[in-house]
Scaffold this active site. Structure first.
Site, short mmCIF file in Angstrom:
data_model
loop_
_atom_site.label_atom_id
_atom_site.label_comp_id
_atom_site.label_asym_id
_atom_site.label_seq_id
_atom_site.Cartn_x
_atom_site.Cartn_y
_atom_site.Cartn_z
N GLU A 170 0.79 -1.23 0.00
CA GLU A 170 0.00 0.00 0.00
C GLU A 170 0.83 1.29 0.00
OE1 GLU A 170 -2.87 -0.09 3.17
OE2 GLU A 170 -3.92 -1.82 2.35
N GLU A 364 -5.26 -8.58 1.01
CA GLU A 364 -5.90 -8.28 2.30
C GLU A 364 -7.36 -7.98 2.07
OE1 GLU A 364 -4.22 -5.07 4.66
OE2 GLU A 364 -2.19 -5.74 4.19
C1 FCB Z 1 -4.35 -2.03 5.69
C2 FCB Z 1 -2.97 -2.39 6.19
C3 FCB Z 1 -2.95 -3.46 7.25
C4 FCB Z 1 -4.10 -3.31 8.23
C5 FCB Z 1 -5.41 -3.13 7.49
C6 FCB Z 1 -6.61 -3.00 8.40
O1 FCB Z 1 -4.33 -0.74 5.18
O2 FCB Z 1 -2.17 -2.83 5.11
O3 FCB Z 1 -1.70 -3.43 7.88
O4 FCB Z 1 -3.84 -2.29 9.11
O5 FCB Z 1 -5.34 -2.00 6.68
#
Ligand code: FCB
Length: 459
Positions: A170, A364
């Site tokens: 990110e 994620e």
């Molecule tokens: C993302 C992050 C991860 C976590 C989630 C909830 O932005 O990559 O580390 O904090 O959010």
């Protein structure tokens, strides 16, 4: 794509996983030669993290590796996405590797392999060595070269056992929340710095890819991507704001990586703040080096309106007069993020239509809820089960539309240190009682084990 046993199933060899990141779970912040990172400094600065929480101990995974590996095996995980802490490998951000730092990840990777769990390694999940921040951090071009050097060290040590390599997690968050909004480490609120940081992160990614192009490793990057729409379609100011947010949050990363150019409208927007001299000839060729896969983190769609200032609970997009709003009637998570699973289908299909046919992994996806634990630590987290179920269905819909989606990583394996929110937000499939470090799988963990076991959803 095969779907034995009904329409609910996912492609064969679909990589079902769970994700964590070093600073959020490891603890052992001062051990075995680890140096300080910007998150140590930031979390120890009063007022920056909720409740003054820090990652000093976190989930203590550094000392509880076997227990956590057994937990993963118990869930039937096919893959585990973790990150390497740069300050464990190069405590001062440059120079030779700290062997003890590398040993920890060698043990982790070996433990995964013994349990037939595929290691998916992220090189940078926000824990920049403080020594590099002291020289300008990601606003300095030098950091890009340092990152490639570090990537090379880790790659040399682990490439025999790790096939999946993710350079950055990110970069939008690193750049815009860290240097643009000041709510993440290192805590600057300066859009010009955020733009320079964006470029140096992407350049560092490209240099690292060059450095790691040996053997048959698969190399990718993880972006947080969100479809964007205006709060009111009929308000031209909101339509323009949505265009700017899409530019900053999505196109500013996708265009250089997949087209070798920055989006002109966004550069134009920041010209009053910066002369962009940090972008040099040849950089974009480096940034757009071919990749083997793309990682997508999906949490929400952005519904935005024109606004000069953020509001409590809204996301601010620094320097572009826009903030997010919660769509009327939308359910939200404990983070206040709207729950919109169809946004996942939308962004995945857009990637295929506009940017790339590379294999995609959702690296994620998950949610914090106000989990309630009974005296034994058990959590019946039905909200998380329905959240994940809806998002898996949205992923399957994207596959149905031709997206080459090859895996899905739930955020997160464990409750952990949620950055500026400290330990107040729980994202885990497994509950962590921070006082005792006891782990208890939640209902969602058992449900997820079932999904993995049948490679699909029921019904
Ligand atoms: C993302 C992050 C991860 C976590 C989630 C909830 O932005 O990559 O580390 O904090 O959010």
């Amino acid at each position: 794509m095969s779907s034995p046993g009904g329409a609910s199933n996912f492609p064969e060899d679909f990589l079902w996983g769970a994700a964590t990141a070093a600073y959020q779970v490891e603890g052992a912040a001062g051990e075995d030669g680890r140096g300080p990172s910007i998150w140590d400094t930031f979390s120890h600065t009063p007022g920056m993290v909720f409740h003054g929480d820090t990652g000093d101990v976190a989930c203590d995974q550094y000392h509880r590796l076997d227990e956590d590996l057994d937990l993963m095996a118990g869930l039937g995980l096919k893959a585990y996405r973790f990150s390497v802490a740069w300050p464990r490998i190069q405590p001062g951000g440059s120079g030779p590797a700290n062997p003890k730092g590398l040993d920890f990840y060698k043990r982790l990777v070996a433990g995964l392999r013994e349990r037939s769990i595929e290691p998916v390694l992220t090189l940078y999940h926000w824990d920049l060595p403080q020594a590099l921040e002291d020289k300008g951090g990601w606003t300095s071009r030098e950091t890009s070269s340092r990152f490639a050097e570090y990537a090379g060290i880790v790659n040399d040590a682990l490439s025999e056992d790790v096939r999946f390599w993710i350079t950055l997690n990110e970069p939008w968050v690193s750049a815009w929340l860290g240097y643009g909004a000041g709510v993440h480490a290192p805590g600057y609120a300066d859009p010009a710095k955020a733009l320079a940081a964006t470029h140096h992160l992407l350049l560092g990614h490209g240099l690292a890819v060059e450095r790691m192009r040996v053997g048959d490793n698969r190399i990718g990057i993880t972006l947080n991507l969100s479809p964007v729409r205006p709060a009111k379609e009929e308000r031209p100011a909101d339509v323009d704001a949505a265009q700017r947010v899409d530019g900053q949050a999505n196109r500013l990363y996708l265009d250089p990586l997949f087209r070798g150019s920055y989006p002109e409208d966004i550069l134009e927007h920041y010209r009053p703040d910066t002369d962009l001299s940090f972008i040099r000839d040849g950089d974009l060729e480096t940034v757009s080096a071919p990749l083997d896969f793309l990682g997508v983190n999906y949490y929400m769609r952005h519904t935005v309106r024109e606004a000069e200032r953020p509001r409590a609970g809204s996301l601010l997009f620094p320097g572009i007069r826009a903030r997010s709003v919660t769509p009327h009637g939308a359910e939200t998570t404990a983070m206040g993020w709207p729950i919109e699973p169809d946004g996942l289908t939308e962004i995945l299909v857009r990637l295929k239509d506009e940017y790339t046919n590379l294999p995609i992994y959702v690296t994620e996806s998950g949610a914090a809820f106000h989990d309630y634990a009974d005296p034994e630590g058990a959590v019946e987290d039905e909200e998380r089960v329905s959240y994940l179920d809806a998002h898996f269905r949205a992923a399957r819909a994207a596959i149905g539309e031709g997206v080459d989606l090859k895996g899905y990583f739930v955020w997160s394996l464990l409750d952990n240190f949620e950055w500026a929110e400290g330990y107040s937000k729980r994202f885990g499939l497994v509950r962590v009682d921070y006082a005792t470090q006891r782990r208890t799988p939640k209902s969602s963990a058992r449900w997820y084990a079932g999904v993995i076991g049948r490679n699909g959803l029921e019904g």
